[in-house]
Scaffold this motif. Structure first.
Motif, PDB file in Angstrom:
ATOM      1  N   ALA A 326       0.801  -1.231   0.000  1.00 31.15           N
ATOM      2  CA  ALA A 326       0.000   0.000   0.000  1.00 31.15           C
ATOM      3  C   ALA A 326       0.831   1.276   0.000  1.00 31.15           C
ATOM      4  N   MET A 327       2.146   1.188   0.189  1.00 32.92           N
ATOM      5  CA  MET A 327       2.951   2.399   0.316  1.00 32.92           C
ATOM      6  C   MET A 327       3.196   3.155  -0.990  1.00 32.92           C
ATOM      7  N   PRO A 328       3.332   2.506  -2.154  1.00 33.23           N
ATOM      8  CA  PRO A 328       3.660   3.264  -3.384  1.00 33.23           C
ATOM      9  C   PRO A 328       2.766   4.457  -3.682  1.00 33.23           C
ATOM     10  N   PRO A 329       1.417   4.345  -3.600  1.00 31.86           N
ATOM     11  CA  PRO A 329       0.616   5.552  -3.881  1.00 31.86           C
ATOM     12  C   PRO A 329       0.843   6.662  -2.869  1.00 31.86           C
ATOM     13  N   ALA A 379      -3.985   4.412   0.184  1.00 33.71           N
ATOM     14  CA  ALA A 379      -3.358   3.428   1.072  1.00 33.71           C
ATOM     15  C   ALA A 379      -4.413   2.640   1.839  1.00 33.71           C
ATOM     16  N   ILE A 380      -5.480   3.321   2.269  1.00 34.76           N
ATOM     17  CA  ILE A 380      -6.569   2.632   2.970  1.00 34.76           C
ATOM     18  C   ILE A 380      -7.230   1.612   2.059  1.00 34.76           C
ATOM     19  N   MET A 381      -7.535   2.021   0.832  1.00 38.22           N
ATOM     20  CA  MET A 381      -8.203   1.106  -0.101  1.00 38.22           C
ATOM     21  C   MET A 381      -7.323  -0.103  -0.428  1.00 38.22           C
ATOM     22  N   MET A 382      -6.028   0.130  -0.636  1.00 36.35           N
ATOM     23  CA  MET A 382      -5.141  -0.979  -0.968  1.00 36.35           C
ATOM     24  C   MET A 382      -4.897  -1.872   0.239  1.00 36.35           C
ATOM     25  N   SER A 383      -4.900  -1.308   1.425  1.00 35.07           N
ATOM     26  CA  SER A 383      -4.771  -2.129   2.632  1.00 35.07           C
ATOM     27  C   SER A 383      -5.975  -3.041   2.798  1.00 35.07           C
ATOM     28  N   LEU A 384      -7.163  -2.506   2.551  1.00 31.35           N
ATOM     29  CA  LEU A 384      -8.365  -3.340   2.656  1.00 31.35           C
ATOM     30  C   LEU A 384      -8.406  -4.408   1.571  1.00 31.35           C
ATOM     31  N   SER A 385      -7.804  -4.125   0.413  1.00 37.71           N
ATOM     32  CA  SER A 385      -7.763  -5.149  -0.630  1.00 37.71           C
ATOM     33  C   SER A 385      -6.823  -6.293  -0.258  1.00 37.71           C
ATOM     34  N   MET A 386      -5.940  -6.068   0.713  1.00 35.38           N
ATOM     35  CA  MET A 386      -5.020  -7.113   1.173  1.00 35.38           C
ATOM     36  C   MET A 386      -5.583  -7.929   2.326  1.00 35.38           C
ATOM     37  N   VAL A 387      -6.794  -7.612   2.780  1.00 37.34           N
ATOM     38  CA  VAL A 387      -7.348  -8.257   3.970  1.00 37.34           C
ATOM     39  C   VAL A 387      -7.435  -9.771   3.783  1.00 37.34           C
ATOM     40  N   VAL A 388      -7.995 -10.209   2.658  1.00 39.23           N
ATOM     41  CA  VAL A 388      -8.165 -11.642   2.417  1.00 39.23           C
ATOM     42  C   VAL A 388      -6.820 -12.313   2.218  1.00 39.23           C
ATOM     43  N   VAL A 389      -5.900 -11.655   1.511  1.00 38.01           N
ATOM     44  CA  VAL A 389      -4.582 -12.236   1.281  1.00 38.01           C
ATOM     45  C   VAL A 389      -3.827 -12.367   2.602  1.00 38.01           C
ATOM     46  N   ALA A 390      -3.905 -11.334   3.436  1.00 36.89           N
ATOM     47  CA  ALA A 390      -3.218 -11.373   4.727  1.00 36.89           C
ATOM     48  C   ALA A 390      -3.789 -12.434   5.652  1.00 36.89           C
ATOM     49  N   ALA A 391      -5.044 -12.802   5.450  1.00 35.61           N
ATOM     50  CA  ALA A 391      -5.640 -13.855   6.273  1.00 35.61           C
ATOM     51  C   ALA A 391      -4.944 -15.194   6.076  1.00 35.61           C
ATOM     52  N   LEU A 392      -4.260 -15.372   4.955  1.00 35.51           N
ATOM     53  CA  LEU A 392      -3.538 -16.622   4.702  1.00 35.51           C
ATOM     54  C   LEU A 392      -2.401 -16.838   5.690  1.00 35.51           C
ATOM     55  N   ILE A 393      -1.863 -15.767   6.279  1.00 34.36           N
ATOM     56  CA  ILE A 393      -0.763 -15.918   7.227  1.00 34.36           C
ATOM     57  C   ILE A 393      -1.185 -15.515   8.640  1.00 34.36           C
ATOM     58  N   ALA A 417     -19.510 -11.733   4.272  1.00 31.25           N
ATOM     59  CA  ALA A 417     -18.237 -11.191   4.749  1.00 31.25           C
ATOM     60  C   ALA A 417     -17.642 -10.236   3.722  1.00 31.25           C
ATOM     61  N   GLY A 418     -17.777 -10.557   2.429  1.00 31.18           N
ATOM     62  CA  GLY A 418     -17.278  -9.657   1.388  1.00 31.18           C
ATOM     63  C   GLY A 418     -17.992  -8.322   1.410  1.00 31.18           C
ATOM     64  N   ILE A 419     -19.323  -8.352   1.609  1.00 31.10           N
ATOM     65  CA  ILE A 419     -20.085  -7.101   1.703  1.00 31.10           C
ATOM     66  C   ILE A 419     -19.631  -6.295   2.915  1.00 31.10           C
ATOM     67  N   ALA A 420     -19.300  -6.984   4.018  1.00 27.30           N
ATOM     68  CA  ALA A 420     -18.817  -6.285   5.211  1.00 27.30           C
ATOM     69  C   ALA A 420     -17.495  -5.570   4.924  1.00 27.30           C
ATOM     70  N   ILE A 421     -16.604  -6.217   4.163  1.00 30.23           N
ATOM     71  CA  ILE A 421     -15.334  -5.575   3.795  1.00 30.23           C
ATOM     72  C   ILE A 421     -15.594  -4.357   2.918  1.00 30.23           C
ATOM     73  N   VAL A 427     -17.046   3.245   4.128  1.00 23.69           N
ATOM     74  CA  VAL A 427     -17.181   4.150   5.278  1.00 23.69           C
ATOM     75  C   VAL A 427     -15.876   4.914   5.488  1.00 23.69           C
ATOM     76  N   LEU A 428     -14.738   4.184   5.468  1.00 20.84           N
ATOM     77  CA  LEU A 428     -13.452   4.851   5.651  1.00 20.84           C
ATOM     78  C   LEU A 428     -13.189   5.852   4.533  1.00 20.84           C
ATOM     79  N   ASP A 429     -13.529   5.466   3.309  1.00 21.96           N
ATOM     80  CA  ASP A 429     -13.313   6.362   2.163  1.00 21.96           C
ATOM     81  C   ASP A 429     -14.148   7.633   2.293  1.00 21.96           C
TER      82      ASP A 429
END
Length: 439
Positions: A326-329, A379-393, A417-421, A427-429
């Motif tokens: 999420a840092m590049p933007p 950064a917020i949007m890209m962090s939330l897009s990593m939520v499912v991927v981060a759940a793998l670890i 759960a997807g709708i909740a994400i 809301v954050l946006d």
């Protein structure tokens, strides 16, 4: 048919040879349009080389593609046992049809380029032996191998398989593994400090978001939505929080928001200084830009590999993987915001004796705040897009529910759960962008 001398001069400059022919052809197109297409014999006979000579490279590739397709049919017909007359006839007909279409369309394409050249004289024009040589080299490089690949009944392996040495990938991977193992052993203390620091930030945020009674947290979020974004966002936020509570996602949503907040905080902490550095130094910008390009194009799952290698599993490595993603933007938009500060503002401050630090903190950063806030939002949007991927670890939160539903084919739970994400992201946006939308 004659043309005005004032029109003949630029056409002579544009076309060089055959200017009289193109003057007449363009005049016929202007008077009768497509009803009287002039036939270009040179384009028909020379094909792609005519297009290359006149600088019409898009037409060169179209004509070359048609030639290759026709020649492949002819090659298949000649190489087949016995020779196939239908393929032979099809190849000849395709070649003739393509060349006839090129002959009728060449002058239309050349007239369009002439119109663009009249507007922008920097466009290439006239006949060029260098362009003819380029076209011939391209044809020599592409025609034979392509026709051989698709026309011959059997093809040599060197044409279809890239020549490489067997085992080069595994040997390179072993070198990378050894380097990672050496770093893990020799910098274990540094990685432990980073892990503890991230865990401390994450624990404090989880205590605030998860530990706070839900009525208090809901009231705080609603007040923020109202004050920063207005009544419409307040209503949307209330509906979203109601959804999270009714379907049992409240605690997991707060845990996810805590993970996102920790990631965005680190992005802001590290990305803003790096963005300022890139804006102030051309060398730094030239060095960091390719790294940012790589970070943005790398698949998100790849970030989990070094995170696990250096920091094991759990929430801290999930936060660090999210930060890298999420840092590049954040860096790019900080750099852009500072570079867009008007030079007149900086010159006025310099004329009054302001130091570079005063210019940065009293002019550049305040004026760059809208761009920086856009970086925070991204950064917020890209962090939330990593939520499912981060759940793998082991990140947990809403991403775990989506991952569990995917593994057990529970479509309904996964969709909820997807709708909740999505609602958490919206809301954050809305809250982060609310102040700008109200102004």
């Amino acid at each position: 048919m004659h043309t005005d001398t004032r029109q003949q001069a630029p056409l002579q400059e544009f076309a060089h040879r055959s200017a009289d022919y193109y003057a007449e052809a363009f005049a016929r197109l202007g008077e009768k349009g497509w009803a009287a297409l002039p036939f270009n014999l040179a384009a028909t006979l020379l094909g792609p080389l005519w297009a290359a000579a006149r600088g019409l490279w898009w037409l060169f590739w179209l004509a070359a593609g048609a030639d290759v397709a026709a020649l492949i049919l002819l090659a298949r017909a000649l190489w087949s046992e016995p020779a196939t007359s239908s393929l032979l006839a099809g190849g000849v007909l395709l070649l003739l049809a393509a060349r006839l279409l090129l002959g009728f369309g060449a002058n239309v394409a050349y007239q369009a380029r002439y119109v663009r050249w009249r507007i922008d004289r920097r466009l290439s024009h006239g006949l060029s032996s260098w362009r003819v040589a380029q076209g011939a080299l391209l044809m020599a490089a592409t025609y034979p191998l392509t026709i051989y690949r698709f026309g011959a009944p059997t093809v040599s392996a060197w044409v279809t398989e890239f020549p490489t040495r067997e085992g080069i990938a595994s040997q390179t991977a072993e070198v990378i593994d050894a380097a990672v193992e050496w770093l893990t052993v020799n910098f274990e203390g540094l990685f432990e400090v980073i892990t503890l620091s991230v865990r401390a930030i994450l624990d404090a945020l989880e205590l605030m978001f998860v530990g706070t009674p839900w009525p208090v947290m809901a009231l705080i979020v609603l007040l923020l939505a109202w004050r920063l974004a207005g009544s419409r966002v307040l209503i949307f936020t209330a509906a979203s929080l109601l959804y999270l509570g009714l379907f049992g996602f409240w605690e997991k949503a707060m845990s996810t928001i805590a993970l996102v907040a920790a990631s965005v905080f680190i992005c802001l902490l590290l990305g803003t200084p790096i963005g300022i550095w890139c804006a102030k130094s051309r060398r730094a910008n030239a060095l960091i830009t390719p790294i940012l390009d790589m970070m943005q194009t790398m698949p998100s799952f790849v970030y989990l590999i070094p995170a696990i290698a250096f920091f094991s599993i759990g929430k801290p490595p999930a936060v660090l993987a999210t930060v890298v993603f999420a840092m590049p933007p954040m860096i790019r938009l900080t750099t852009l915001g500072i570079l867009q500060v008007p030079e007149a503002v900086k010159e006025a401050m310099l004329s009054f004796g302001a130091s570079p630090r005063q210019i940065l903190f009293k002019a550049e950063l305040p004026l760059a705040v809208p761009s920086i806030m856009t970086g925070v939002n991204q950064a917020i949007m890209m962090s939330l897009s990593m939520v499912v991927v981060a759940a793998l670890i082991g990140a947990g939160g809403l991403g775990y529910d989506v991952l569990f539903s995917l593994q057990h084919l529970e479509t309904g739970k996964g969709l909820l759960a997807g709708i909740a994400i999505v609602l958490s992201a919206m809301v954050l946006d809305r809250i982060v962008q609310g102040r700008r939308s109200k102004s």
